[in-house]
Design a protein around this motif. Sequence first.
Motif, mmCIF file in Angstrom:
data_model
loop_
_atom_site.group_PDB
_atom_site.id
_atom_site.type_symbol
_atom_site.label_atom_id
_atom_site.label_comp_id
_atom_site.label_asym_id
_atom_site.label_seq_id
_atom_site.Cartn_x
_atom_site.Cartn_y
_atom_site.Cartn_z
ATOM 1 N N GLN A 28 -12.987 -10.220 -7.814
ATOM 2 C CA GLN A 28 -13.635 -9.084 -6.998
ATOM 3 C C GLN A 28 -13.980 -8.143 -8.247
ATOM 4 O OE1 GLN A 28 -11.169 -7.565 -4.102
ATOM 5 N NE2 GLN A 28 -12.113 -8.465 -2.588
ATOM 6 N N TYR A 66 -14.681 -5.453 5.106
ATOM 7 C CA TYR A 66 -15.385 -6.376 4.107
ATOM 8 C C TYR A 66 -16.643 -7.197 5.168
ATOM 9 C CZ TYR A 66 -13.009 -10.389 6.643
ATOM 10 O OH TYR A 66 -12.611 -11.265 7.477
ATOM 11 N N PHE A 68 -15.412 -4.387 -9.071
ATOM 12 C CA PHE A 68 -14.950 -2.900 -8.522
ATOM 13 C C PHE A 68 -15.942 -2.056 -9.036
ATOM 14 C CE2 PHE A 68 -11.263 -3.386 -5.815
ATOM 15 C CZ PHE A 68 -10.886 -4.370 -6.260
ATOM 16 N N GLY A 69 -16.512 -1.059 -7.986
ATOM 17 C CA GLY A 69 -17.206 -0.081 -8.615
ATOM 18 C C GLY A 69 -16.157 1.084 -9.366
ATOM 19 N N PRO A 70 -16.971 2.100 -9.453
ATOM 20 C CA PRO A 70 -16.136 3.246 -10.140
ATOM 21 C C PRO A 70 -15.232 4.147 -9.347
ATOM 22 C CG PRO A 70 -18.498 3.828 -10.145
ATOM 23 C CD PRO A 70 -18.387 2.485 -9.726
ATOM 24 N N GLN A 120 -7.655 4.093 -1.779
ATOM 25 C CA GLN A 120 -6.239 3.833 -2.455
ATOM 26 C C GLN A 120 -5.658 5.432 -2.655
ATOM 27 O OE1 GLN A 120 -6.884 3.003 -6.771
ATOM 28 N NE2 GLN A 120 -4.906 2.213 -6.958
ATOM 29 N N TYR A 178 -16.855 -5.298 -0.047
ATOM 30 C CA TYR A 178 -15.362 -4.841 0.215
ATOM 31 C C TYR A 178 -15.327 -3.115 0.110
ATOM 32 C CZ TYR A 178 -14.738 -9.581 -0.930
ATOM 33 O OH TYR A 178 -14.595 -10.839 -1.026
ATOM 34 N N VAL A 212 0.826 -1.384 0.118
ATOM 35 C CA VAL A 212 -0.001 -0.054 -0.040
ATOM 36 C C VAL A 212 0.877 1.171 0.000
ATOM 37 C CG1 VAL A 212 -1.598 1.365 1.439
ATOM 38 C CG2 VAL A 212 -1.847 -1.046 1.134
ATOM 39 N N ARG A 214 -0.704 4.683 -5.582
ATOM 40 C CA ARG A 214 -0.237 3.540 -4.522
ATOM 41 C C ARG A 214 -1.224 2.417 -4.902
ATOM 42 N NH1 ARG A 214 3.930 6.576 -2.628
ATOM 43 N NH2 ARG A 214 3.478 7.441 -0.925
ATOM 44 N N GLY A 215 -1.080 1.193 -4.009
ATOM 45 C CA GLY A 215 -1.858 0.149 -4.148
ATOM 46 C C GLY A 215 -3.334 0.302 -3.457
ATOM 47 N N LEU A 216 -3.888 -0.879 -3.246
ATOM 48 C CA LEU A 216 -4.955 -1.042 -2.483
ATOM 49 C C LEU A 216 -5.153 -1.203 -1.074
ATOM 50 C CD1 LEU A 216 -6.868 -3.016 -5.411
ATOM 51 C CD2 LEU A 216 -7.222 -0.396 -5.095
ATOM 52 N N GLN A 217 -5.507 -0.605 -0.433
ATOM 53 C CA GLN A 217 -5.744 -0.721 1.105
ATOM 54 C C GLN A 217 -7.332 -1.376 1.544
ATOM 55 O OE1 GLN A 217 -5.373 2.420 3.834
ATOM 56 N NE2 GLN A 217 -4.215 1.072 5.618
ATOM 57 N N LEU A 218 -7.294 -2.560 1.748
ATOM 58 C CA LEU A 218 -8.569 -3.246 2.393
ATOM 59 C C LEU A 218 -8.942 -2.556 3.778
ATOM 60 C CD1 LEU A 218 -11.009 -5.056 1.902
ATOM 61 C CD2 LEU A 218 -9.642 -6.628 3.168
ATOM 62 N N PHE A 263 -2.665 -4.777 -11.664
ATOM 63 C CA PHE A 263 -2.537 -5.433 -10.446
ATOM 64 C C PHE A 263 -2.770 -7.040 -10.618
ATOM 65 C CE2 PHE A 263 -2.547 -1.719 -7.324
ATOM 66 C CZ PHE A 263 -3.302 -0.558 -8.006
ATOM 67 N N TYR A 323 -5.980 -7.493 -12.994
ATOM 68 C CA TYR A 323 -6.815 -6.493 -12.951
ATOM 69 C C TYR A 323 -6.018 -5.005 -13.890
ATOM 70 C CZ TYR A 323 -9.854 -8.548 -9.528
ATOM 71 O OH TYR A 323 -10.875 -9.230 -8.698
ATOM 72 N N PHE A 348 -8.975 7.723 -2.529
ATOM 73 C CA PHE A 348 -9.973 7.307 -3.642
ATOM 74 C C PHE A 348 -10.536 6.093 -3.042
ATOM 75 C CE2 PHE A 348 -11.953 6.860 -7.601
ATOM 76 C CZ PHE A 348 -11.684 5.918 -8.351
ATOM 77 N N LEU A 393 -12.928 2.763 -3.115
ATOM 78 C CA LEU A 393 -13.528 1.739 -4.078
ATOM 79 C C LEU A 393 -14.172 0.657 -3.220
ATOM 80 C CD1 LEU A 393 -10.255 1.179 -6.046
ATOM 81 C CD2 LEU A 393 -12.386 1.836 -7.073
ATOM 82 N N TYR A 415 -12.129 -0.326 -0.088
ATOM 83 C CA TYR A 415 -10.800 -0.202 -0.206
ATOM 84 C C TYR A 415 -10.605 1.176 -0.046
ATOM 85 C CZ TYR A 415 -9.928 -5.105 -1.746
ATOM 86 O OH TYR A 415 -9.725 -6.526 -1.607
#
Lengths: 113, 113
Positions: free
Chosen positions: B102, B49, B104-106, B38, B34, A4, B42-46, A89, A36, B88, B90, B36
Amino acid sequence: GESVGLHLPTLSVQEGDNSIINCAYSNSASDYFIWYKQESGKGPQFIIDIRSNMDKRQGQRVTVLLNKTVKHLSLQIAATQPGDSAVYFCAETSAGGSYIPTFGRGTSLIVHP
Amino acid sequence: SQTIHQWPATLVQPVGSPLSLECTVEGTSNPNLYWYRQAAGRGLQLLFYSVGIGQISSEVPQNLSASRPQDRQFILSSKKLLLSDSGFYLCAWSELRRGETQYFGPGTRLLVL
């Protein structure tokens, strides 16, 4: 997680070249892998997946290769186009594990016309 | 076919104000849901959920909370926003049995000033 907080690695290619994006994973129990594509300002979109009983899977202009011995996954994009510019990803899940995929850091692909 | 909606698309909020982001899924039942975050580049941070109505799991301690009042509705909230909440956001869904793919939404772009 570690992925992250780190800036994304970048791959720059010329339009028409083939692109290879790599991903390493650490969980030997992982049995399902997904790639993705995330365009700027949008949510990630599913590209292609592969299960651990396969080494290779092909889609339209994309191929995913899985090397379970070295825990390595790659996404190959043939004849890369400017519209392929995005962040890519990889994600992995394992049978009997949680509901939560583990995402890689992401790689920024820049395609120059 | 399944679709996932998020709103608003963009939000600018002052520090200390409340937050409510909404996510709804159509065309499926009993999804895993879920949230997330972002950060730019950077990457995705959960964050959270949910495997069912009223069932929320938090992945990281923070200023945010989540709720699932209906099967296909997932809400992300805060009582008092911090500058560090900018990012951001998600929402994603997956089939109930396992996480696997998974969708994802917009996304919602949140800027806290």
